[in-house]
Write a protein that holds these residues in place. Structure first.
Motif, PDB file in Angstrom:
ATOM      1  N   SER A  27      45.226  31.759 -56.858  1.00  0.00           N
ATOM      2  CA  SER A  27      44.158  32.749 -57.008  1.00  0.00           C
ATOM      3  C   SER A  27      44.388  33.626 -58.235  1.00  0.00           C
ATOM      4  O   SER A  27      45.454  33.599 -58.850  1.00  0.00           O
ATOM      5  CB  SER A  27      44.074  33.625 -55.753  1.00  0.00           C
ATOM      6  N   SER A  28      43.380  34.428 -58.555  1.00  0.00           N
ATOM      7  CA  SER A  28      43.475  35.338 -59.700  1.00  0.00           C
ATOM      8  C   SER A  28      43.971  36.717 -59.308  1.00  0.00           C
ATOM      9  O   SER A  28      44.097  37.600 -60.161  1.00  0.00           O
ATOM     10  CB  SER A  28      42.102  35.470 -60.367  1.00  0.00           C
ATOM     11  N   VAL A  29      44.266  36.916 -58.041  1.00  0.00           N
ATOM     12  CA  VAL A  29      44.752  38.216 -57.565  1.00  0.00           C
ATOM     13  C   VAL A  29      46.188  38.406 -58.053  1.00  0.00           C
ATOM     14  O   VAL A  29      47.031  37.522 -57.899  1.00  0.00           O
ATOM     15  CB  VAL A  29      44.685  38.295 -56.027  1.00  0.00           C
ATOM     16  N   THR A  30      46.461  39.564 -58.631  1.00  0.00           N
ATOM     17  CA  THR A  30      47.769  39.802 -59.254  1.00  0.00           C
ATOM     18  C   THR A  30      48.810  40.339 -58.286  1.00  0.00           C
ATOM     19  O   THR A  30      50.004  40.233 -58.553  1.00  0.00           O
ATOM     20  CB  THR A  30      47.616  40.784 -60.420  1.00  0.00           C
ATOM     21  N   CYS A  73      42.287  25.298 -61.099  1.00  0.00           N
ATOM     22  CA  CYS A  73      42.613  26.108 -59.916  1.00  0.00           C
ATOM     23  C   CYS A  73      41.436  26.134 -58.941  1.00  0.00           C
ATOM     24  O   CYS A  73      41.620  26.098 -57.722  1.00  0.00           O
ATOM     25  CB  CYS A  73      42.978  27.530 -60.346  1.00  0.00           C
ATOM     26  N   GLY A  74      40.214  26.202 -59.484  1.00  0.00           N
ATOM     27  CA  GLY A  74      39.037  26.216 -58.629  1.00  0.00           C
ATOM     28  C   GLY A  74      38.908  24.942 -57.814  1.00  0.00           C
ATOM     29  O   GLY A  74      38.490  24.983 -56.647  1.00  0.00           O
ATOM     30  N   ASP A 100      51.838  33.423 -67.494  1.00  0.00           N
ATOM     31  CA  ASP A 100      51.988  34.876 -67.572  1.00  0.00           C
ATOM     32  C   ASP A 100      50.680  35.626 -67.355  1.00  0.00           C
ATOM     33  O   ASP A 100      50.676  36.864 -67.360  1.00  0.00           O
ATOM     34  CB  ASP A 100      52.570  35.269 -68.933  1.00  0.00           C
ATOM     35  N   ASP A 101      49.578  34.911 -67.189  1.00  0.00           N
ATOM     36  CA  ASP A 101      48.268  35.567 -67.023  1.00  0.00           C
ATOM     37  C   ASP A 101      47.611  35.063 -65.754  1.00  0.00           C
ATOM     38  O   ASP A 101      46.938  34.033 -65.752  1.00  0.00           O
ATOM     39  CB  ASP A 101      47.387  35.296 -68.242  1.00  0.00           C
ATOM     40  N   LYS A 102      47.798  35.782 -64.660  1.00  0.00           N
ATOM     41  CA  LYS A 102      47.233  35.350 -63.384  1.00  0.00           C
ATOM     42  C   LYS A 102      45.723  35.603 -63.329  1.00  0.00           C
ATOM     43  O   LYS A 102      45.014  34.996 -62.504  1.00  0.00           O
ATOM     44  CB  LYS A 102      47.924  36.084 -62.233  1.00  0.00           C
TER      45      LYS A 102
END
Length: 412
Positions: free
Chosen positions: A327-330, A196-197, A184-186
């Motif tokens: 990625s961390s882009v929402t 992820c990295g 739930d937390d991108k």
């Protein structure tokens, strides 16, 4: 014999017993009036009942008319909703199979340009023009099911699962990061997350090196992540061979999982180890239950669009979606920092469609065959060569029997 006397001949004070008296006459009149009144009341009740029955009949007819109108309206709404879903599904399929970023108008214009130029066109087409032309050919081939299949499947649900629940679950199961990836937390994904990295790291770099991790996170010179680098998740075992960068490319496990989750249902993504030999994944998926959502899936995407082979453009589409999910882009955007998704998609498509030679073409074809086995199970009989079919026992037996008959016929 004395004749009977009339009443007029009777003495005073006497009366004829056969003649009704005044009181009896009054009683008879009253009874007659009561009977008439009772009959009137009965007639009135009968009229009232008839009027009430007529009113009820009119009301029933009115209710039936209203129900019929309501049914027509609901039927029209259902048809309109189904038609809307149909066109929306068509548009989504174009992005998945034909082109992720190009406009359909551009595909048509490029085809028109080539048709108008004819055989006298000596100009050399650019890579972009060739890519558009291949996209147009793919689009026209896909049009066969556009006008025949009414799609009633929730495409967006699979993509939403891929971006949230599925990717995080796959990473947590395989890498067991601490803390685990939060579905739930991108914002906690991307290069700030070690797992992820590692998957997003350029193939030419080693994520295990602390200096590499720091350089990428600080966007230092020499560590800028762009679309000119293949992410590690594209490779088998997430590791590239610097001396042969084609080895293992497009065989990353999470890439296979992402493709199967979108095109053959999330439940099928559990099976990525085998090549599908002896098992028909499509048939298995029909009986599989979807554990990730409450939706009852009647047909998966590949069945709806009659897709029996993995295509280069569908692979490029999934690669973009998996990278975005890591990625961390929402929210989706074509450019993520220094990474251009448009150019990345084109690079992947050109890898397949712009093979530099015959041997490279053979390697690409073998890779696509590997993908088709992974996703759809056993190979299709249409792919068998004539020589392969002739050597199979059924055809071989028919040939042998014909030869024996020929020998007997020619013998004396």
């Amino acid at each position: 014999m004395a004749s009977p006397q009339s009443s007029s001949m009777l003495p005073a004070g006497e009366f004829d017993v056969n003649e009704p008296q005044d009181g009896s006459r009054s009683a008879m009149c009253t009874n007659s009036e009561d009977e008439q009144h009772q009959a009137g009341l009965q007639q009135k009740d009968s009229n009232d009942n008839a009027a009430e029955a007529s009113l009820q009949a009119r009301q029933r007819r009115r209710i039936a008319q209203l129900e019929e109108k309501l049914q027509v309206l609901e039927s029209g709404h259902a048809v309109k909703e189904k038609q809307t879903n149909y066109y929306m599904a068509q548009g989504r399929a174009i992005r998945r199979i034909v082109t992720l970023f190009d406009n359909i108008e551009d595909l048509i214009c490029e085809n028109d340009r080539r048709c108008e130029a004819g055989d006298d066109d000596d100009t050399t087409s650019t890579n972009d023009q060739d890519r558009l032309q291949v996209g147009f050919a793919t689009f026209t081939n896909t049009m066969r099911w556009f006008h025949k299949t009414a799609v009633d499947m929730e495409y967006d649900d699979y993509l939403q699962l891929l971006k949230s629940t599925l990717v995080s679950e796959w990473i947590n199961r395989e890498f067991k990061p601490d803390p685990p990836v939060d579905p739930d937390d991108k914002n906690s994904r991307g290069f700030t997350n070690d797992a992820c990295g590692r998957l997003l790291c350029p193939a030419e770099l080693n994520w295990s090196d602390p200096g590499v991790r720091a350089g990428i996170r600080d966007r230092s010179d020499g560590y800028i992540v762009t679309d000119l680098s293949f992410p590690a998740f594209m490779y088998e075992k997430y590791t590239a061979n610097p001396d042969d960068l084609e080895e293992g490319l497009f065989k990353g496990k999470i890439l296979v999982q992402g493709y199967k989750a979108v095109f053959t249902s999330p439940s099928s993504a559990k099976d990525t180890e085998c090549d599908g030999d002896g098992a028909d994944i499509i048939q298995n998926n029909r009986r599989a239950r979807n554990p990730y959502c409450a939706l009852k899936v009647k047909k998966h995407v590949a069945q709806i669009i009659r897709m029996e082979k993995v295509t280069p453009r569908s692979l490029a589409y999934i690669a973009c979606q998996v990278r975005f999910a890591l990625s961390s882009v929402t929210s989706w955007r074509s450019v993520d920092g220094d990474f251009d998704y448009v150019q990345f998609w084109r690079t992947l498509v050109d890898f397949f469609e712009k093979a530099p030679g015959r041997e490279a073409r053979r390697r690409v074809d073998r890779l696509l065959e590997w993908w088709t086995r992974k996703v759809f199970g056993r190979s299709r009989r249409e792919d068998l060569s004539k020589a392969a079919k002739a050597s199979m026992s059924v055809n071989a037996l028919a040939t042998q029997r014909a030869q024996r008959d020929d020998v007997l016929f020619d013998s004396p």
